[in-house]
Structure formats: C-alpha cells, structure tokens
Design a protein around this motif. Sequence first.
Motif, PDB file in Angstrom:
ATOM      1  N   GLU A  12       0.847  -1.199   0.000  1.00  0.00           N
ATOM      2  CA  GLU A  12       0.000   0.000   0.000  1.00  0.00           C
ATOM      3  C   GLU A  12       0.882   1.249   0.000  1.00  0.00           C
ATOM      4  O   GLU A  12       1.689   1.443   0.900  1.00  0.00           O
ATOM      5  N   LEU A  13       0.738   2.084  -1.003  1.00  0.00           N
ATOM      6  CA  LEU A  13       1.576   3.267  -1.149  1.00  0.00           C
ATOM      7  C   LEU A  13       0.930   4.546  -0.626  1.00  0.00           C
ATOM      8  O   LEU A  13       1.546   5.603  -0.684  1.00  0.00           O
ATOM      9  N   ASP A  14      -0.287   4.454  -0.098  1.00  0.00           N
ATOM     10  CA  ASP A  14      -0.976   5.664   0.330  1.00  0.00           C
ATOM     11  C   ASP A  14      -0.602   6.095   1.750  1.00  0.00           C
ATOM     12  O   ASP A  14      -1.253   6.942   2.335  1.00  0.00           O
ATOM     13  N   SER A  15       0.476   5.573   2.293  1.00  0.00           N
ATOM     14  CA  SER A  15       0.967   5.969   3.604  1.00  0.00           C
ATOM     15  C   SER A  15       1.796   7.235   3.467  1.00  0.00           C
ATOM     16  O   SER A  15       2.416   7.484   2.431  1.00  0.00           O
ATOM     17  N   ARG A  16       1.817   8.052   4.512  1.00  0.00           N
ATOM     18  CA  ARG A  16       2.669   9.242   4.492  1.00  0.00           C
ATOM     19  C   ARG A  16       4.119   8.875   4.787  1.00  0.00           C
ATOM     20  O   ARG A  16       5.017   9.665   4.573  1.00  0.00           O
ATOM     21  N   GLN A  21       7.321   3.118  -0.080  1.00  0.00           N
ATOM     22  CA  GLN A  21       7.983   3.453  -1.344  1.00  0.00           C
ATOM     23  C   GLN A  21       9.327   2.734  -1.443  1.00  0.00           C
ATOM     24  O   GLN A  21       9.693   2.233  -2.510  1.00  0.00           O
ATOM     25  N   ARG A  24       8.657  -0.902  -2.170  1.00  0.00           N
ATOM     26  CA  ARG A  24       8.240  -1.074  -3.578  1.00  0.00           C
ATOM     27  C   ARG A  24       9.453  -1.024  -4.503  1.00  0.00           C
ATOM     28  O   ARG A  24       9.558  -1.776  -5.457  1.00  0.00           O
TER      29      ARG A  24
END
Length: 72
Positions: A12-16, A21, A24
Amino acid sequence: MGEMDIAAVTIELDSRDEIPQLLRGLQYIYANPKLRRRIFDILLELVPMDIQMDNGRSGWICGRYSFLVRFV
C-alpha cells in the motif's frame, strides 16, 4: 507452510511514511534479475580491495553481499 512470490506482494503506497515506497523499490529490483545483478556488481566495486570477501566474522555484512551476488 505457505509461500508468496515477493513480486506478487501488494504494498500500500498511500501511507505518508516513506517505507512503502522503499519496499516497492526493493520489490522492483528483486523482480528484475538483470537490474538486481547490476546493482550487486556495483556494490562489489565499492568494497575496498584489501577486504577478503570469503573471510570474516559471523554476521559480517560483506560476507552476506558476497553470498547474495554469487547465488542471486
């Protein structure tokens, strides 16, 4: 015991946070053997010439790089 290919793991990339990232990016490197090999070749070039890659204490990080480069 179940196994899952690293490339198939959804991150999940929607973390602050920056960790997803980074994960990934590592996942991408792992999934691309040619790129992974080039990166490990570069890492080996950074090891000082007077370091013996096959010797060292247990847990020694250069020994781990040496192992990964040879078998990945």
